[in-house]
Design an enzyme around this catalytic site. Structure first.
Site, PDB file in Angstrom:
ATOM      1  N   ASP A 155       0.838  -1.199   0.000  1.00 11.35           N
ATOM      2  CA  ASP A 155       0.000   0.000   0.000  1.00 11.35           C
ATOM      3  C   ASP A 155       0.877   1.254   0.000  1.00 11.35           C
ATOM      4  OD1 ASP A 155      -2.464  -1.625   0.445  1.00 11.35           O
ATOM      5  OD2 ASP A 155      -1.410  -2.087   2.296  1.00 11.35           O
ATOM      6  N   HIS A 183      -4.698  -3.396   6.509  1.00 13.75           N
ATOM      7  CA  HIS A 183      -4.495  -3.664   5.080  1.00 13.75           C
ATOM      8  C   HIS A 183      -5.838  -4.098   4.499  1.00 13.75           C
ATOM      9  CE1 HIS A 183      -3.060  -5.024   1.263  1.00 13.75           C
ATOM     10  NE2 HIS A 183      -3.560  -6.218   1.487  1.00 13.75           N
TER      11      HIS A 183
HETATM   12  P1  NAX Z   1      -2.084 -18.245  -4.227  1.00 12.60           P
HETATM   13  O1  NAX Z   1      -3.448 -18.842  -4.039  1.00 12.60           O
HETATM   14  O2  NAX Z   1      -1.496 -18.158  -5.580  1.00 12.60           O
HETATM   15  O3  NAX Z   1      -1.052 -19.079  -3.324  1.00 12.60           O
HETATM   16  C1  NAX Z   1      -1.286 -19.373  -2.002  1.00 12.60           C
HETATM   17  C2  NAX Z   1      -0.500 -20.633  -1.685  1.00 12.60           C
HETATM   18  O4  NAX Z   1      -0.603 -20.872  -0.295  1.00 12.60           O
HETATM   19  C3  NAX Z   1      -1.035 -21.885  -2.390  1.00 12.60           C
HETATM   20  O5  NAX Z   1       0.029 -22.521  -3.088  1.00 12.60           O
HETATM   21  C4  NAX Z   1      -1.544 -22.752  -1.238  1.00 12.60           C
HETATM   22  O6  NAX Z   1      -1.355 -24.135  -1.479  1.00 12.60           O
HETATM   23  C5  NAX Z   1      -0.694 -22.259  -0.088  1.00 12.60           C
HETATM   24  N1  NAX Z   1      -1.253 -22.472   1.249  1.00 12.60           N
HETATM   25  C6  NAX Z   1      -2.535 -22.339   1.674  1.00 12.60           C
HETATM   26  N2  NAX Z   1      -2.646 -22.677   2.955  1.00 12.60           N
HETATM   27  C7  NAX Z   1      -1.407 -23.017   3.386  1.00 12.60           C
HETATM   28  C8  NAX Z   1      -0.883 -23.478   4.617  1.00 12.60           C
HETATM   29  N3  NAX Z   1      -1.668 -23.673   5.676  1.00 12.60           N
HETATM   30  N4  NAX Z   1       0.441 -23.720   4.692  1.00 12.60           N
HETATM   31  C9  NAX Z   1       1.245 -23.562   3.623  1.00 12.60           C
HETATM   32  N5  NAX Z   1       0.793 -23.166   2.416  1.00 12.60           N
HETATM   33  C10 NAX Z   1      -0.513 -22.885   2.303  1.00 12.60           C
HETATM   34  O7  NAX Z   1      -2.145 -16.830  -3.508  1.00 12.60           O
HETATM   35  P2  NAX Z   1      -1.150 -15.582  -3.679  1.00 12.60           P
HETATM   36  O8  NAX Z   1      -1.602 -14.762  -4.820  1.00 12.60           O
HETATM   37  O9  NAX Z   1       0.249 -16.069  -3.648  1.00 12.60           O
HETATM   38  O10 NAX Z   1      -1.517 -14.739  -2.376  1.00 12.60           O
HETATM   39  C11 NAX Z   1      -1.210 -15.205  -1.085  1.00 12.60           C
HETATM   40  C12 NAX Z   1      -1.873 -14.339  -0.029  1.00 12.60           C
HETATM   41  O11 NAX Z   1      -1.380 -13.005  -0.107  1.00 12.60           O
HETATM   42  C13 NAX Z   1      -3.382 -14.208  -0.159  1.00 12.60           C
HETATM   43  O12 NAX Z   1      -3.955 -14.331   1.135  1.00 12.60           O
HETATM   44  C14 NAX Z   1      -3.578 -12.788  -0.624  1.00 12.60           C
HETATM   45  O13 NAX Z   1      -4.835 -12.271  -0.247  1.00 12.60           O
HETATM   46  C15 NAX Z   1      -2.453 -12.097   0.079  1.00 12.60           C
HETATM   47  N6  NAX Z   1      -2.053 -10.776  -0.426  1.00 12.60           N
HETATM   48  C16 NAX Z   1      -1.645  -9.860   0.471  1.00 12.60           C
HETATM   49  C17 NAX Z   1      -1.202  -8.595   0.108  1.00 12.60           C
HETATM   50  C18 NAX Z   1      -0.749  -7.607   1.134  1.00 12.60           C
HETATM   51  O14 NAX Z   1      -0.435  -6.472   0.728  1.00 12.60           O
HETATM   52  N7  NAX Z   1      -0.681  -7.896   2.433  1.00 12.60           N
HETATM   53  C19 NAX Z   1      -1.189  -8.192  -1.312  1.00 12.60           C
HETATM   54  C20 NAX Z   1      -1.209  -9.337  -2.264  1.00 12.60           C
HETATM   55  C21 NAX Z   1      -2.083 -10.491  -1.865  1.00 12.60           C
HETATM   56  O15 NAX Z   1      -3.409 -10.186  -2.203  1.00 12.60           O
END
Ligand code: NAX
Length: 321
Positions: A155, A183
């Site tokens: 952000d 956030h």
């Molecule tokens: P993806 O769905 O591409 O990847 C997430 C990965 O996490 C998957 O490979 C899944 O198998 C794995 N996973 C789920 N539960 C798990 C666990 N208990 N232990 C280990 N691995 C696990 O998501 P992606 O685009 O990489 O985003 C990840 C997270 O970042 C999401 O929650 C998203 O909302 C968040 N974000 C946060 C942002 C921020 O500024 N704080 C911005 C970007 C993003 O939106």
């Protein structure tokens, strides 16, 4: 240094791991060992990412371990990047979202508590990031709460880019910009203390209220609409920036934004993980104190921290704290 990345096979993981291994996060002198934590069904994909990491022949990359066992993944970790989470799906109630994430972040907090290095620094990226950080911290009683942080650097960087676009000043000339609160769309990107080339500047209030604030706060949705999937490379870059500054320090005369635990600064209830203006020296974040907060800023900071307090009450009610 041992760096653990959860959700390593996801799209942020794919953008993040190569930057870490290249030295962008901890500098060109620090060898890194990567520990990738994934769900069992994504382990094979994580192996594929590790194969590509090998193929880059990064001089700083010592080794890579891939596991679905949190205790093994956090063993000896100096930096833990908690990316994998359960983001909100269409029609999901907040209680469902928070309890699904509690099932991830409570055990990961315990695993960090029991296995990580004494100096572990944790950055939560997975949403809802602030409250996930609070849950993880609550389950790691032996790790100081200040070592659990949530990412609002994306952000912050978005705000820098918007101001740069509007004024023509390069991002390198802009300082003292702040993201306050959660956030989420209630976050408050604050320009009232910002400087260009070290000097305060005139800015059109109408633009700030009607253009700048909503553009920064809803940028994630705009990226999804344009790209067809959520921010990944920019999120990874922000995570690199956050840890880089935490370990190596922020520039003199500037600050950045990070979700850190409040001890009551600026009227933010103690214990909440809220975004603040922060500096880093000696490997510790310090909240910048003494900034004047006008009525406009006060109302927005209060609205976002009220949302954080509601999230905390909801996870408390679910028995997650
Ligand atoms: P993806 O769905 O591409 O990847 C997430 C990965 O996490 C998957 O490979 C899944 O198998 C794995 N996973 C789920 N539960 C798990 C666990 N208990 N232990 C280990 N691995 C696990 O998501 P992606 O685009 O990489 O985003 C990840 C997270 O970042 C999401 O929650 C998203 O909302 C968040 N974000 C946060 C942002 C921020 O500024 N704080 C911005 C970007 C993003 O939106």
């Amino acid at each position: 240094m041992i760096i653990t990345v959860t959700g390593a096979a996801g799209q942020i993981g794919y953008a993040l791991l190569f930057r870490i291994a290249s030295g962008a996060m901890l500098g060109p002198e620090v060898p890194v060992s990567l520990r990738l934590l994934e769900l069992p069904q994504a382990l094979e994909a994580a192996e594929g990412v590790a194969m590509e990491l090998d193929d880059c022949a990064f001089p700083l990359l010592r080794d890579i371990e891939i596991t679905d066992d949190a205790a093994a993944a956090f063993d000896g970790a100096n930096v833990a990047l908690l990316v994998g989470s359960r983001p909100r799906a269409a029609g999901m109630e907040r209680a469902d979202l928070l309890s699904a994430n509690g099932a991830i972040f409570a055990p990961q907090g315990r695993a960090i508590n029991d296995n990580a290095a004494d100096d572990v620094r944790v950055l939560v990226v997975g949403n809802p990031a602030n409250t996930n950080a609070l849950i993880a911290s609550a389950h790691a009683p032996d790790v100081p709460a200040e070592r659990f942080t949530a990412m609002t650097r994306l952000d912050h960087n978005r705000a820098l880019a918007q101001l740069s676009g509007a004024t023509g000043a390069p991002v390198s000339a802009i300082s003292r910009l702040t993201i306050w609160g959660n956030h989420s769309s209630t976050q408050y990107p604050d320009l009232s203390h910002a400087r260009i080339e070290g000097e305060p500047f005139e800015i059109d209030r109408g633009w700030v209220e009607q253009d700048f604030i909503p553009t920064v706060a809803t940028r994630g949705a705009a990226i999804i609409a344009a790209r067809g999937s959520s921010s990944a490379a920019s999120a990874a870059s922000a995570a690199v920036d956050h840890v880089h500054d935490w370990v190596l320090g922020t520039p003199v005369d500037d600050w950045t934004s990070a979700g850190v635990v409040s001890t009551g600064e600026y009227g933010v209830p103690a214990g909440l993980v809220s975004s603040f203006p922060v500096t880093s020296t000696g490997g510790r974040w310090t909240i910048v104190e003494g900034l004047e907060i006008d009525e406009f800023s006060r109302a927005r900071i209060d609205a976002s921290t009220a949302e954080l307090a509601e999230e905390r009450a909801a996870v408390e009610a679910l028995g997650l704290l």
